[in-house]
Design a protein around this motif. Sequence first.
Motif, PDB file in Angstrom:
ATOM      1  N   SER A 211     104.243 145.748 -23.042  1.00 58.82           N
ATOM      2  CA  SER A 211     105.649 145.981 -22.725  1.00 58.82           C
ATOM      3  C   SER A 211     106.181 147.093 -23.623  1.00 58.82           C
ATOM      4  N   SER A 212     107.316 147.654 -23.248  1.00 56.28           N
ATOM      5  CA  SER A 212     107.885 148.751 -24.035  1.00 56.28           C
ATOM      6  C   SER A 212     109.398 148.728 -23.948  1.00 56.28           C
ATOM      7  N   ARG A 213     110.017 149.424 -24.887  1.00 51.76           N
ATOM      8  CA  ARG A 213     111.470 149.544 -24.855  1.00 51.76           C
ATOM      9  C   ARG A 213     111.915 150.753 -25.666  1.00 51.76           C
ATOM     10  N   VAL A 214     113.072 151.299 -25.298  1.00 49.58           N
ATOM     11  CA  VAL A 214     113.744 152.337 -26.077  1.00 49.58           C
ATOM     12  C   VAL A 214     115.062 151.753 -26.568  1.00 49.58           C
ATOM     13  N   LYS A 215     115.340 151.885 -27.835  1.00 50.76           N
ATOM     14  CA  LYS A 215     116.566 151.319 -28.391  1.00 50.76           C
ATOM     15  C   LYS A 215     117.796 151.907 -27.722  1.00 50.76           C
ATOM     16  N   SER A 216     118.797 151.068 -27.523  1.00 49.22           N
ATOM     17  CA  SER A 216     120.076 151.523 -27.000  1.00 49.22           C
ATOM     18  C   SER A 216     120.849 152.257 -28.097  1.00 49.22           C
ATOM     19  N   PRO A 217     121.878 153.033 -27.755  1.00 50.75           N
ATOM     20  CA  PRO A 217     122.708 153.685 -28.785  1.00 50.75           C
ATOM     21  C   PRO A 217     123.286 152.682 -29.784  1.00 50.75           C
ATOM     22  N   ASP A 218     123.693 151.485 -29.298  1.00 45.21           N
ATOM     23  CA  ASP A 218     124.234 150.477 -30.201  1.00 45.21           C
ATOM     24  C   ASP A 218     123.186 150.021 -31.213  1.00 45.21           C
ATOM     25  N   SER A 219     121.974 149.788 -30.730  1.00 42.61           N
ATOM     26  CA  SER A 219     120.905 149.333 -31.621  1.00 42.61           C
ATOM     27  C   SER A 219     120.525 150.414 -32.622  1.00 42.61           C
ATOM     28  N   ILE A 220     120.515 151.650 -32.161  1.00 42.62           N
ATOM     29  CA  ILE A 220     120.176 152.761 -33.052  1.00 42.62           C
ATOM     30  C   ILE A 220     121.204 152.889 -34.167  1.00 42.62           C
ATOM     31  N   MET A 221     122.475 152.807 -33.796  1.00 36.53           N
ATOM     32  CA  MET A 221     123.516 152.956 -34.812  1.00 36.53           C
ATOM     33  C   MET A 221     123.565 151.777 -35.764  1.00 36.53           C
ATOM     34  N   ALA A 222     123.305 150.574 -35.237  1.00 40.38           N
ATOM     35  CA  ALA A 222     123.289 149.406 -36.114  1.00 40.38           C
ATOM     36  C   ALA A 222     122.175 149.535 -37.155  1.00 40.38           C
ATOM     37  N   LYS A 223     121.011 150.020 -36.721  1.00 36.02           N
ATOM     38  CA  LYS A 223     119.923 150.191 -37.668  1.00 36.02           C
ATOM     39  C   LYS A 223     120.226 151.321 -38.642  1.00 36.02           C
ATOM     40  N   ALA A 224     120.842 152.382 -38.172  1.00 34.62           N
ATOM     41  CA  ALA A 224     121.204 153.488 -39.052  1.00 34.62           C
ATOM     42  C   ALA A 224     122.158 153.017 -40.150  1.00 34.62           C
ATOM     43  N   GLN A 225     123.083 152.142 -39.788  1.00 34.76           N
ATOM     44  CA  GLN A 225     124.021 151.620 -40.775  1.00 34.76           C
ATOM     45  C   GLN A 225     123.323 150.724 -41.788  1.00 34.76           C
ATOM     46  N   ARG A 226     122.346 149.917 -41.316  1.00 38.24           N
ATOM     47  CA  ARG A 226     121.603 149.062 -42.247  1.00 38.24           C
ATOM     48  C   ARG A 226     120.782 149.900 -43.221  1.00 38.24           C
ATOM     49  N   LEU A 227     120.269 151.038 -42.740  1.00 35.03           N
ATOM     50  CA  LEU A 227     119.464 151.924 -43.582  1.00 35.03           C
ATOM     51  C   LEU A 227     120.315 152.914 -44.363  1.00 35.03           C
ATOM     52  N   ARG A 228     121.625 152.861 -44.133  1.00 32.27           N
ATOM     53  CA  ARG A 228     122.544 153.831 -44.736  1.00 32.27           C
ATOM     54  C   ARG A 228     122.136 155.258 -44.370  1.00 32.27           C
ATOM     55  N   CYS A 229     121.787 155.402 -43.123  1.00 27.29           N
ATOM     56  CA  CYS A 229     121.358 156.698 -42.606  1.00 27.29           C
ATOM     57  C   CYS A 229     122.550 157.417 -41.970  1.00 27.29           C
ATOM     58  N   PRO A 230     122.784 158.672 -42.304  1.00 27.88           N
ATOM     59  CA  PRO A 230     123.887 159.413 -41.664  1.00 27.88           C
ATOM     60  C   PRO A 230     123.727 159.429 -40.150  1.00 27.88           C
ATOM     61  N   LEU A 231     124.875 159.346 -39.448  1.00 26.09           N
ATOM     62  CA  LEU A 231     124.841 159.268 -37.997  1.00 26.09           C
ATOM     63  C   LEU A 231     124.758 160.661 -37.379  1.00 26.09           C
ATOM     64  N   THR A 232     123.682 161.354 -37.689  1.00 27.15           N
ATOM     65  CA  THR A 232     123.402 162.640 -37.047  1.00 27.15           C
ATOM     66  C   THR A 232     122.048 162.541 -36.358  1.00 27.15           C
ATOM     67  N   VAL A 233     121.852 163.337 -35.330  1.00 25.06           N
ATOM     68  CA  VAL A 233     120.605 163.294 -34.576  1.00 25.06           C
ATOM     69  C   VAL A 233     119.413 163.566 -35.482  1.00 25.06           C
ATOM     70  N   ALA A 234     119.529 164.576 -36.343  1.00 25.13           N
ATOM     71  CA  ALA A 234     118.420 164.949 -37.211  1.00 25.13           C
ATOM     72  C   ALA A 234     118.058 163.824 -38.175  1.00 25.13           C
ATOM     73  N   ASP A 235     119.077 163.207 -38.797  1.00 22.67           N
ATOM     74  CA  ASP A 235     118.811 162.135 -39.755  1.00 22.67           C
ATOM     75  C   ASP A 235     118.246 160.897 -39.063  1.00 22.67           C
ATOM     76  N   ILE A 236     118.788 160.572 -37.909  1.00 21.54           N
ATOM     77  CA  ILE A 236     118.291 159.401 -37.180  1.00 21.54           C
ATOM     78  C   ILE A 236     116.852 159.621 -36.752  1.00 21.54           C
ATOM     79  N   ARG A 237     116.556 160.798 -36.254  1.00 20.36           N
ATOM     80  CA  ARG A 237     115.188 161.102 -35.829  1.00 20.36           C
ATOM     81  C   ARG A 237     114.216 161.048 -37.009  1.00 20.36           C
ATOM     82  N   GLN A 238     114.692 161.413 -38.185  1.00 20.15           N
ATOM     83  CA  GLN A 238     113.837 161.450 -39.365  1.00 20.15           C
ATOM     84  C   GLN A 238     113.616 160.068 -39.967  1.00 20.15           C
TER      85      GLN A 238
END
Length: 287
Positions: A63-90
Amino acid sequence: MTVDTICDSDLPMTTTQFELFGPEFTQFVFPYQCAISTLITKVQILRKGFTHLDRHCPIEHVSSRVKSPDSIMAKAQRLRCPLTVADIRQNIRDIAGVRITCGLISDTYRVADLIGGQPDVTVLEVEDYIAKPKSNGYKSLHVAVEIPVFLSDRVVQVPVELQIRTIAMDFWASLEHKIYYKYQRSVPRRLLQELTEAADVAHRLDRKMERLHNEVAGLKSAVDSDDGPLRLEAFDHDHRDRSHYRCAKPHNSTAGPLVRYSPAGGVDVCRNTTHLTDAVLQGDTRE
């Protein structure tokens, strides 16, 4: 083998969230979708190869899945990752995810070796929750890999989180996820204890099925061979150290050999399926 593609789109995407990613969110996730397709194709080819050779196939379900925007942002906040495409991708490696369900514990490591050993796959990180389960009993083999995606104007390396687990592990994880969702992560202590006990039961089942499989494989090997009578003790997979049977060939020069895994639950596992443990199959019980 069945393949399920899941998109985490059950949560609504607000205008603010969409603006954080910009109007090109579809373009942002496109390489991740392509990486999933590439990895699933590799898995399907492996499975067909086992089926064509009339051998035991370690792959039961994908099975497979791609995270939704909500899931991506929630994880970015937990990681204290800036909400930019480059930072999220990295910083977020599990935007794309593929889960492979196997029949046996040893199958999970075989599949990891087969995929991680391919020349266009780079193993970034390995988290072995089978050998070292989480405190709540969760077991799975997590392998972060990087897949080349050939776009029309460039080639991009895309990370994918590969989760490999047995049917019993997957059943337990699915139920645990539903319970955590129902109680919004505030699960009563009694249920947590029962979940931990259930994980132990599932692990004992996995170990027993591994032993049964090895015994049947040994019987078949003895019938097909003219080397003499079967020595049943060769297939008694106890807790003895059988490290001398394992292949030490590295599978990926970047991340190091996948053969560094220790056997889980006393189960003898050869981490390199291209070098079968012939000594065991032929009844060698040397210490």
